[in-house]
Design an enzyme around this catalytic site. Structure first.
Site, PDB file in Angstrom:
ATOM      1  N   ARG A  65      -7.402  72.527 -24.942  1.00 18.80           N
ATOM      2  CA  ARG A  65      -9.129  71.820 -24.781  1.00 18.80           C
ATOM      3  C   ARG A  65      -8.531  71.674 -23.052  1.00 18.80           C
ATOM      4  O   ARG A  65     -10.487  71.481 -22.331  1.00 18.80           O
ATOM      5  CB  ARG A  65      -8.791  70.239 -25.292  1.00 18.80           C
ATOM      6  CG  ARG A  65      -8.303  70.663 -26.461  1.00 18.80           C
ATOM      7  CD  ARG A  65      -8.649  68.906 -27.360  1.00 18.80           C
ATOM      8  NE  ARG A  65     -10.059  67.747 -26.346  1.00 18.80           N
ATOM      9  CZ  ARG A  65      -9.994  67.587 -26.132  1.00 18.80           C
ATOM     10  NH1 ARG A  65      -9.107  66.957 -25.097  1.00 18.80           N
ATOM     11  NH2 ARG A  65     -11.424  67.111 -25.846  1.00 18.80           N
ATOM     12  N   TYR A 111      -7.893  68.784 -32.502  1.00 23.25           N
ATOM     13  CA  TYR A 111      -8.046  69.632 -31.732  1.00 23.25           C
ATOM     14  C   TYR A 111      -7.593  70.408 -31.356  1.00 23.25           C
ATOM     15  O   TYR A 111      -7.675  70.591 -29.959  1.00 23.25           O
ATOM     16  CB  TYR A 111      -9.422  69.001 -30.955  1.00 23.25           C
ATOM     17  CG  TYR A 111     -11.123  68.360 -31.529  1.00 23.25           C
ATOM     18  CD1 TYR A 111     -11.467  69.510 -32.481  1.00 23.25           C
ATOM     19  CD2 TYR A 111     -11.270  66.986 -31.328  1.00 23.25           C
ATOM     20  CE1 TYR A 111     -12.130  68.718 -33.547  1.00 23.25           C
ATOM     21  CE2 TYR A 111     -12.320  66.620 -32.156  1.00 23.25           C
ATOM     22  CZ  TYR A 111     -12.245  67.149 -33.005  1.00 23.25           C
ATOM     23  OH  TYR A 111     -13.587  66.695 -34.423  1.00 23.25           O
ATOM     24  N   GLY A 118     -17.518  60.745 -34.163  1.00 21.27           N
ATOM     25  CA  GLY A 118     -17.796  60.119 -32.381  1.00 21.27           C
ATOM     26  C   GLY A 118     -17.327  59.276 -31.990  1.00 21.27           C
ATOM     27  O   GLY A 118     -17.167  59.915 -30.191  1.00 21.27           O
ATOM     28  N   CYS A 133      -1.144  84.566 -19.163  1.00 26.27           N
ATOM     29  CA  CYS A 133      -1.918  85.469 -18.358  1.00 26.27           C
ATOM     30  C   CYS A 133      -3.259  85.528 -18.145  1.00 26.27           C
ATOM     31  O   CYS A 133      -3.904  85.975 -17.530  1.00 26.27           O
ATOM     32  CB  CYS A 133      -1.323  86.670 -18.073  1.00 26.27           C
ATOM     33  SG  CYS A 133       0.399  87.775 -19.173  1.00 26.27           S
ATOM     34  N   PRO A 171     -15.410  60.940 -38.771  1.00 28.66           N
ATOM     35  CA  PRO A 171     -14.694  60.725 -37.318  1.00 28.66           C
ATOM     36  C   PRO A 171     -13.349  61.722 -37.471  1.00 28.66           C
ATOM     37  O   PRO A 171     -12.996  61.990 -38.751  1.00 28.66           O
ATOM     38  CB  PRO A 171     -14.146  59.410 -37.160  1.00 28.66           C
ATOM     39  CG  PRO A 171     -13.969  58.781 -38.622  1.00 28.66           C
ATOM     40  CD  PRO A 171     -15.194  59.400 -39.511  1.00 28.66           C
ATOM     41  N   GLY A 172     -13.120  62.554 -36.878  1.00 31.32           N
ATOM     42  CA  GLY A 172     -11.892  63.224 -36.718  1.00 31.32           C
ATOM     43  C   GLY A 172     -10.565  62.575 -35.688  1.00 31.32           C
ATOM     44  O   GLY A 172      -9.988  62.124 -36.127  1.00 31.32           O
TER      45      GLY A 172
HETATM   46  N1  LLP Z   1     -19.309  65.231 -38.174  1.00 28.61           N
HETATM   47  C1  LLP Z   1     -19.758  66.509 -37.596  1.00 28.61           C
HETATM   48  C2  LLP Z   1     -20.568  67.245 -38.723  1.00 28.61           C
HETATM   49  C3  LLP Z   1     -18.928  67.432 -36.013  1.00 28.61           C
HETATM   50  O1  LLP Z   1     -19.290  68.135 -36.038  1.00 28.61           O
HETATM   51  C4  LLP Z   1     -18.114  66.766 -35.989  1.00 28.61           C
HETATM   52  C5  LLP Z   1     -17.335  67.968 -34.821  1.00 28.61           C
HETATM   53  C6  LLP Z   1     -17.222  65.678 -36.448  1.00 28.61           C
HETATM   54  C7  LLP Z   1     -18.152  64.984 -37.905  1.00 28.61           C
HETATM   55  C8  LLP Z   1     -15.796  64.746 -36.119  1.00 28.61           C
HETATM   56  O2  LLP Z   1     -16.399  64.818 -34.110  1.00 28.61           O
HETATM   57  P1  LLP Z   1     -15.347  63.543 -33.717  1.00 28.61           P
HETATM   58  O3  LLP Z   1     -15.322  61.743 -34.557  1.00 28.61           O
HETATM   59  O4  LLP Z   1     -14.020  64.596 -34.231  1.00 28.61           O
HETATM   60  O5  LLP Z   1     -16.023  63.341 -32.642  1.00 28.61           O
HETATM   61  N2  LLP Z   1     -13.492  70.783 -30.401  1.00 28.61           N
HETATM   62  C9  LLP Z   1     -13.682  69.359 -29.218  1.00 28.61           C
HETATM   63  C10 LLP Z   1     -14.409  68.750 -30.340  1.00 28.61           C
HETATM   64  C11 LLP Z   1     -15.442  69.398 -30.817  1.00 28.61           C
HETATM   65  C12 LLP Z   1     -15.975  68.926 -31.990  1.00 28.61           C
HETATM   66  C13 LLP Z   1     -16.607  68.801 -33.187  1.00 28.61           C
HETATM   67  N3  LLP Z   1     -18.000  68.759 -34.325  1.00 28.61           N
HETATM   68  C14 LLP Z   1     -12.739  68.752 -28.526  1.00 28.61           C
HETATM   69  O6  LLP Z   1     -11.846  68.981 -28.461  1.00 28.61           O
HETATM   70  O7  LLP Z   1     -13.053  67.777 -27.654  1.00 28.61           O
END
Ligand code: LLP
Length: 426
Positions: free
Chosen positions: A314, A373, A240, A344, A276-277
């Protein structure tokens, strides 16, 4: 923190490589990732949380390209997966099962069976139905499955409502009030072994408070579970951490994050996990796109690019802001334009009324913060092949996924008429 993209002699570079050169060599649209910066983000976060026993996993959904997974795994990252496909990718990337967790609210029986072919660290379970299904499938596989239950702590992460996951009204996790009963239930199922607790409250969080608040709220529960289950050892606090999309954003840097969460974790004596992603890859990637046309409409000026919403969803999905810069600075006056794609749909834009230097067709733009993403959410809408991906590090710039061809896009299809079948050699 290492800058992933720097301007040199008026041209945007990635780890010493000109993005203009890369786009000329590999074509556009082109995703370019700075592997050195990805390592820097990973090591920085690991260091910041090192006062507690903590491991950093990577949310594969942010960027699931094998080379990126391998690079991160090589740094010691584990992987958080949310589908059989992501699990397959993690395994193909050579990540050991012990460093994989399987999250997600809707795991199918086939996905669970596939996971049970190995020994993943745990399943993060989100419902009673899933506990029962997992127990049954583990029985059939002659195994015990390790589980963490996902809690919904009902905390507002102050982010876009589509990427908030830890509020009562969200579909994720067990309700705070009901999770003890869920643990009771898990305890009664012979083929499950309770090993931890999982939470993830949302994405692109810029304040360090929501995680700390959630941890403070769940701590008594965690202590109770630790007493109760002999093998309870993991506390997975999700991901997050938000990055800087707008120049004025204050990213949630690891030090500020650690400062808020470490006091809440002190003395727990558990293996803490983060997943984190975005933070690990988001600002380490760009989408390079060529300007095809500059067009004056009745009310607005449009810069029409060869990338479109199918390459980066996004802005359309979350009204997300992405910086856009000419790869080669022109130094011209900035005037407001809409930067749009060829699809389109009126919503197919990367930016609206954005001040941008005058650009010519044939030149390149970089859409910033496209490491997370972006490619993973790309589609083939309008039968547009997805772009190529290049990873740059100390060993140079390498193509890690080739551009799709039109033939790729119909490769899975079967013709409607038999005659065509023969004629076209399907
Ligand atoms: N763990 C779980 C269970 C999750 O559902 C997610 C993201 C993460 C970790 C990683 O979250 P991060 O660190 O990346 O915030 N497509 C959206 C983001 C969707 C995130 C969904 N879950 C965007 O482009 O902003």
């Amino acid at each position: 923190m290492m800058e992933a993209f720097l301007v040199r002699d008026g041209v945007l570079h990635c780890a010493g490589h000109s993005l203009e050169r890369l786009a000329q060599e590999f074509g556009s649209p082109l995703y370019v990732y700075n592997g050195l910066a990805i390592k820097d983000r990973f090591q920085g976060l690991k260091r910041a949380v090192s006062p507690v026993d903590a491991e950093v996993f990577f949310a594969v959904k942010a960027n699931s390209t094998l080379a990126v997974l391998q690079l991160l795994a090589g740094q010691g990252a584990g992987m958080e997966v949310v589908s059989g496909g992501e699990l397959y990718r993690a395994r193909e990337a050579g990540v050991p099962d012990e460093r994989i967790v399987f999250d997600g609210v809707g795991k199918t029986a086939a996905e669970i069976r596939y996971a049970l072919e190995g020994e993943i660290r745990f399943f993060a379970v989100e419902s009673v139905g899933e506990l029962n299904r997992l127990n049954q499938l583990a029985l059939e596989a002659g195994r015990r499955a390790r589980v963490s239950l996902r809690i919904n702590p009902d905390i507002d992460p102050q982010t876009h409502r589509y990427i908030s996951t830890g509020k009562r009204e969200n579909k994720f996790g067990f309700d705070f009030g009901g999770i003890r009963a869920a643990y009771d239930h898990a305890d009664e199922l012979d083929h499950l072994e309770v090993v931890g607790l999982h939470m993830h409250i949302g994405s692109q969080i810029l304040s360090n408070q929501p995680h700390a608040q959630a941890l403070a709220k769940i701590r008594p529960l965690v202590e109770e579970l630790k007493e109760r289950f002999a093998n309870f050892r993991y506390l997975d606090i999700g991901g997050g951490l938000g990055i800087r999309y707008r120049p004025e954003d204050q990213p949630l840097i690891p030090e500020r994050f650690a400062e808020a969460i470490l006091p809440e974790l002190a003395g727990l004596d558990l293996q803490v996990m983060l997943e984190p992603g975005r933070y690990l890859v988001g600002d380490c990637g760009v989408l390079v796109t060529r300007v095809e046309y500059v067009k004056q409409g009745g009310a607005k000026r449009f810069v029409v690019c060869d990338a479109a919403m199918n390459d980066l969803m996004r802005p359309m999905m979350y009204q997300a802001y992405h910086e856009i810069v000419p790869v080669r600075a022109t130094g011209g006056e900035r005037t407001p334009v809409d930067v749009v794609g060829a699809i389109c749909e009126t919503g197919d834009f990367f930016a609206e009324d954005r001040p941008l230097e005058a650009v010519e067709p044939g030149t390149f733009l970089a859409v910033m913060c496209a490491g997370a993403y972006a490619f993973t959410m790309a589609s083939n809408y309008n039968t547009r092949p997805r772009g190529a991906e290049v990873l740059v590090d100390e060993r140079g710039a390498r193509l890690v996924r080739r551009r799709e061809t039109w033939a790729d896009l119909i490769a899975l299809e079967r013709p409607y008429c038999e005659e065509q079948d023969e004629r076209q050699g399907f």
